[in-house]
Design a protein around this motif. Structure first.
Motif, PDB file in Angstrom:
ATOM      1  N   THR A 107      -8.980   8.956   1.605  1.00  0.00           N
ATOM      2  CA  THR A 107      -9.266   9.408   0.237  1.00  0.00           C
ATOM      3  C   THR A 107      -9.999  10.742   0.233  1.00  0.00           C
ATOM      4  OG1 THR A 107     -11.356   8.168   0.163  1.00  0.00           O
ATOM      5  CG2 THR A 107      -9.382   7.039  -0.643  1.00  0.00           C
ATOM      6  N   THR A 157      -8.313   3.664   5.230  1.00  0.00           N
ATOM      7  CA  THR A 157      -7.898   3.990   3.862  1.00  0.00           C
ATOM      8  C   THR A 157      -8.978   4.778   3.132  1.00  0.00           C
ATOM      9  OG1 THR A 157      -6.639   1.929   3.838  1.00  0.00           O
ATOM     10  CG2 THR A 157      -7.025   2.980   1.730  1.00  0.00           C
ATOM     11  N   GLU A 158     -10.228   4.389   3.341  1.00  0.00           N
ATOM     12  CA  GLU A 158     -11.335   5.113   2.714  1.00  0.00           C
ATOM     13  C   GLU A 158     -11.426   6.533   3.242  1.00  0.00           C
ATOM     14  OE1 GLU A 158     -16.182   4.707   2.078  1.00  0.00           O
ATOM     15  OE2 GLU A 158     -15.039   3.056   2.974  1.00  0.00           O
ATOM     16  N   CYS A 211     -17.050  -4.495  -7.155  1.00  0.00           N
ATOM     17  CA  CYS A 211     -16.790  -3.206  -6.506  1.00  0.00           C
ATOM     18  C   CYS A 211     -18.088  -2.451  -6.258  1.00  0.00           C
ATOM     19  CB  CYS A 211     -15.842  -2.380  -7.372  1.00  0.00           C
ATOM     20  SG  CYS A 211     -15.299  -0.839  -6.624  1.00  0.00           S
ATOM     21  N   GLU A 222      -7.527  -6.379  -5.684  1.00  0.00           N
ATOM     22  CA  GLU A 222      -6.286  -5.878  -6.271  1.00  0.00           C
ATOM     23  C   GLU A 222      -5.064  -6.255  -5.437  1.00  0.00           C
ATOM     24  OE1 GLU A 222      -5.932  -4.481  -9.147  1.00  0.00           O
ATOM     25  OE2 GLU A 222      -8.070  -4.366  -9.630  1.00  0.00           O
ATOM     26  N   TRP A 269      -7.311   3.384  -4.941  1.00  0.00           N
ATOM     27  CA  TRP A 269      -8.533   2.858  -4.308  1.00  0.00           C
ATOM     28  C   TRP A 269      -9.566   3.974  -4.093  1.00  0.00           C
ATOM     29  CZ3 TRP A 269      -3.596   2.345  -2.205  1.00  0.00           C
ATOM     30  CH2 TRP A 269      -3.236   3.317  -1.262  1.00  0.00           C
ATOM     31  N   TYR A 297     -10.494  -2.952  -3.590  1.00  0.00           N
ATOM     32  CA  TYR A 297      -9.044  -2.874  -3.817  1.00  0.00           C
ATOM     33  C   TYR A 297      -8.304  -3.816  -2.868  1.00  0.00           C
ATOM     34  CZ  TYR A 297      -4.534  -0.897  -5.057  1.00  0.00           C
ATOM     35  OH  TYR A 297      -3.242  -0.751  -5.520  1.00  0.00           O
ATOM     36  N   TRP A 298      -8.743  -3.889  -1.643  1.00  0.00           N
ATOM     37  CA  TRP A 298      -8.064  -4.741  -0.657  1.00  0.00           C
ATOM     38  C   TRP A 298      -8.194  -6.219  -1.029  1.00  0.00           C
ATOM     39  CZ3 TRP A 298      -4.635  -5.977   2.647  1.00  0.00           C
ATOM     40  CH2 TRP A 298      -4.838  -6.955   3.632  1.00  0.00           C
ATOM     41  N   TYR A 341       0.834  -1.205   0.000  1.00  0.00           N
ATOM     42  CA  TYR A 341       0.000   0.000   0.000  1.00  0.00           C
ATOM     43  C   TYR A 341       0.874   1.263   0.000  1.00  0.00           C
ATOM     44  CZ  TYR A 341      -4.762  -1.784   0.354  1.00  0.00           C
ATOM     45  OH  TYR A 341      -5.984  -2.342   0.074  1.00  0.00           O
ATOM     46  N   CYS A 385     -14.180   3.020  -7.878  1.00  0.00           N
ATOM     47  CA  CYS A 385     -14.269   1.702  -8.501  1.00  0.00           C
ATOM     48  C   CYS A 385     -13.763   1.754  -9.944  1.00  0.00           C
ATOM     49  CB  CYS A 385     -15.719   1.203  -8.490  1.00  0.00           C
ATOM     50  SG  CYS A 385     -16.307   0.693  -6.876  1.00  0.00           S
ATOM     51  N   ALA A 443     -15.075   0.917  -3.033  1.00  0.00           N
ATOM     52  CA  ALA A 443     -13.807   0.989  -3.768  1.00  0.00           C
ATOM     53  C   ALA A 443     -12.645   0.456  -2.936  1.00  0.00           C
ATOM     54  CB  ALA A 443     -13.545   2.435  -4.185  1.00  0.00           C
ATOM     55  N   THR A 444     -12.572   0.849  -1.645  1.00  0.00           N
ATOM     56  CA  THR A 444     -11.448   0.403  -0.812  1.00  0.00           C
ATOM     57  C   THR A 444     -11.558  -1.087  -0.483  1.00  0.00           C
ATOM     58  OG1 THR A 444     -12.696   1.225   1.095  1.00  0.00           O
ATOM     59  CG2 THR A 444     -10.960   2.631   0.229  1.00  0.00           C
TER      60      THR A 444
END
Length: 738
Positions: free
Chosen positions: A457, A453-454, A201, A214, A183, A210-211, A172, A186, A206-207
């Motif tokens: 953003t 993480t979200e 997604c 991705e 992230w 991604y986790w 990350y 989407c 989105a987060t």
């Protein structure tokens, strides 16, 4: 000189026998008159060797034991080991789950009753005996020597998966140098006719996508291996390379790294706190966090979880605490260190909790605003078709949906609930409460890699904060990893006398090879398995045995005498009763509670189902249950095995079985053990040096004093110099006469 003579000549050139027992019990203080001395070693063949030993020098008879460059470096190492990822993503979750601010009360009580006494105990035995965990417990009681081996096994298990978490943070971190963050939203799928959002997604976030997709590219269950995830494999290799390079020279190399890895997380946490407090909604998160729910304090589960967190937060039982303290000066005030590090750990947890909930409060406000906008649009579409316009309060203007506040929406919902009653649920309107958002408890990877993480953003300059956050996680993880690896290497080096460089490289290479299990597509499930079963019960058993070994096998009174001799003062009587009665009882209760909980809860894990885009709890398959049980058994097996081997005299019932060892200013002077001679018996049996038989002349170390010192230099065998000399031919002379 006659054997029973009471006359002692205090001449500087007197030959003085220095027994192994007395050296270990009364290590030399760093005084100028002892900085240069002459060692004369007599072996069985009657050969006589003499060597001059200078401060900092070494020869074939000696082996240098490293020492910390400064007290600050040592404190930072202990803080770095005890303060880890759990302080950031476990403590805030427990605080929220178990009564908010009220949770701090049982945590502080148990920190005082369990944490500080046991932390002090481990610091003291490591500093006193100056060996790793294997040597320490082998020395206290050879039959309990398996405690040290069990600690090493647990350390290895934990290191295997803990470095995988560091590799996730590294991934990350490497992906944070882009704007917008990958992230942030989407991904889209484009074909010849249309463009649409990836369904997985769209169903989650989105987060979250991604986790799981991705980063981990996770499989649907643990039985589907799915092959290696090459991105995480590279990150794991980098993580183990960092650990190997930092540890290869022992504390000389890792100690310097500690200045950055231990202090940088505090800089980041303070920066995050200041930034978060300037964001809308942060105060809501902090208020929610510290609103006490006092009734929850009466639940036994809260106290059990608080005790477990105290236990693991300080790194008890791993051997890292003992290993780090074994490089200390013998007169270091380890009681002060124990209290200082324990409270630094506690305040770090509180600071991290403030940061987490300030950020989550900001995120909850954003989520709540989205919820209000979405549901206000629903109300507008239902006006005249299920909702009468007259029900909307007059001061609320629905022509500008973006201007409807959370308070306005709450008033509309309250009116509609009262008027519609049974028909309200058919409208499909959500309550949109900030409290509901904050009550969505998340911990562990879910907090760090999804929720937090979200939230980032939405920060201004989000890549910068993302880089700082994941670099902080890497440093927190590395600080704990250094202590964990030191808990493996130091005991093995002390016991088997292997080159630390070779052992470090071999250990890291082996761990990386086994760690490939955790970077396949199903690897996250194995991390859960090891986290739940490889450490909890084995470490509790190890610490119970450590406490019993000191308080009841070695003897709490003798241990207090050792502490008085080492520290220069007698510790508070509080520790006497804690070590002898209170702490062992509390540990046994915690052990039983943890065993009952594991027995009643079928082994399970949280799996990510790709088609449904949500988590689902699954039971481990039969082979997975076997692996879970095997982890616990393998971790604790050294204890009964070593006990049985010692009890039935299958191996030598001595502290090492290889050689007797004397310590002098951190150096090790090895002697060939004589058959039938049990070294270290004075400490084990609690006898004073005057009660021990004199060593045989054929295998003795004589010390000729070459420094300048008057008669007073010999008058305090257990005082300032702490030598405790015995004359070779006066075994029955009282210590006071010397």
């Amino acid at each position: 000189m006659p054997k029973n003579s009471k006359a002692v000549k205090r001449e500087l050139d007197d030959d003085v026998t220095e027994s192994v027992k007395d050296l270990l019990s009364n290590e030399d203080a760093c005084d100028d008159s002892f900085k240069k001395s002459s060692l004369i070693v007599n072996n069985h063949e009657g050969e006589r060797k003499e060597c001059d030993v200078e401060e900092g020098g070494s020869d074939g008879e000696e082996e240098e034991r490293p020492a910390w460059n400064s007290k600050l470096q040592y404190i930072l190492a202990q803080v770095g080991f005890s303060v880890g990822l759990g302080n950031v993503w476990r403590f805030p979750y427990l605080c929220q789950k178990n009564g908010g601010g009220a949770y701090l009360v049982p945590y502080l009580i148990l920190l005082i009753l369990i944490g500080i006494p046991l932390f002090f105990l481990e610091l003291a035995v490591g500093q006193r005996i100056r060996r790793g965990s294997i040597g320490v417990w082998n020395y206290i009681s050879p039959r309990l020597g398996g405690i040290g081996f069990a600690s090493c096994v647990v350390c290895f298990f934990v290191a295997l998966y803990y470095n995988v978490i560091i590799s996730w943070s590294l991934f990350y971190f490497s992906q944070s140098f882009q704007q917008p963050l990958p992230w942030h939203e989407c991904p889209l799928i484009k074909n010849k006719t249309s463009t649409y959002v990836v369904p997985e997604c769209e169903k989650s976030s989105a987060t979250t996508y991604y986790w799981y997709r991705e980063a981990l590219d996770i499989s649907d269950n643990i039985s589907v291996g799915g092959g290696l995830n090459w991105k995480m494999t590279v990150c794991l290799l980098v993580a183990w390379s960092i650990v190997c390079l930092a540890m290869i020279k022992g504390i000389q190399s890792s100690g310097k790294v500690m200045y950055f890895s231990s202090l940088f997380p505090y800089v980041v946490l303070i920066c995050f706190l200041v930034r978060a407090l300037l964001l809308k909604g942060s105060v809501d998160g902090i208020r929610h966090m510290f609103t006490p729910k006092l009734e929850i304090m009466l639940e036994a589960k809260v106290w059990r979880e608080a005790a477990t967190q105290v236990f693991f937060a300080l790194g008890l039982g791993f051997g890292g605490v003992i290993a780090f303290s074994s490089y200390n000066k013998r007169d270091n005030n380890c009681h002060f260190d124990a209290v200082l590090v324990s409270f630094i750990n506690f305040f770090t947890s509180v600071l991290a909790t403030l940061v987490v909930f300030a950020v989550l409060g900001f995120k909850a406000n954003i989520m709540n605003s989205k919820c209000v906008a979405l549901n206000t649009n629903k109300i507008v579409s239902l006006l005249g078709n299920g909702i009468e316009p007259s029900l909307i309060p007059h001061h609320i203007n629905l022509t500008h949906v973006s201007q409807v506040s959370a308070e306005d929406y709450k008033q509309m919902i309250t009116v509609l609930e009262r008027v519609k009653e049974g028909q309200f649920h058919t409208l499909g309107l959500a309550s949109c409460s900030i409290e509901d958002e904050l009550n969505k408890a998340v911990q562990g990877t879910g907090l760090a890699f999804i929720a937090f993480t979200e939230a980032m953003t939405h920060f201004p300059a989000s890549p910068f904060w993302s880089v700082m956050f994941f670099l902080m996680l890497v440093n927190l993880g590395l600080g704990s990893m250094f202590g964990t690896i030191e808990g493996i290497l130091t005991p093995l080096v002390d016991t088997f006398k292997v080159r630390k460089e070779f052992l470090t490289v071999g250990c890291c290479a082996l761990a990386f090879s086994i760690g490939l299990l955790f970077v396949q597509r199903s690897g996250n499930y194995y991390v859960t398995m090891f986290d739940d079963y490889s450490a909890t019960l084995p470490l509790l058993i190890v610490v119970v045995l450590e406490n019993v070994a000191i308080a009841w096998v070695y003897g709490i009174d003798k241990f207090f005498e050792d502490l008085k001799d080492m520290l220069g003062f007698t510790p508070y009587r509080f520790y006497y009763y804690m070590w002898k009665y209170i702490t062992p009882i509390l540990l046994l209760v915690l052990l039983c509670a943890s065993f009952i909980q594991l027995s009643m809860t079928p082994p399970s894990y949280s799996a990510w189902i790709q088609e449904e885009a949500k988590e689902q709890t699954l039971n481990f398959p039969p082979w997975g249950i076997v692996v879970c049980i095997s982890l616990v058994v393998m971790a604790i097996m050294p204890v009964p095995v070593v006990f049985g081997l010692r009890y039935f005299n299958i191996i030598d019932d001595g502290p090492s079985g290889l050689s007797t060892v004397s310590y002098k200013k951190g150096r090790i002077i090895k002697e060939t053990a004589r058959p039938g001679e049990d070294d270290d018996t004075s400490l084990i049996q609690g006898k004073s040096p005057s009660e021990q038989p004199s060593p045989m002349p054929g295998n003795s170390i004589y010390r000729k004093q070459s420094g300048s010192g008057g008669p007073d230099a010999d008058t305090a065998p257990n005082g300032r110099y702490g030598i405790g000399y015995l004359m070779a031919d006066l075994p029955d002379m009282p210590e006071s006469d010397l």
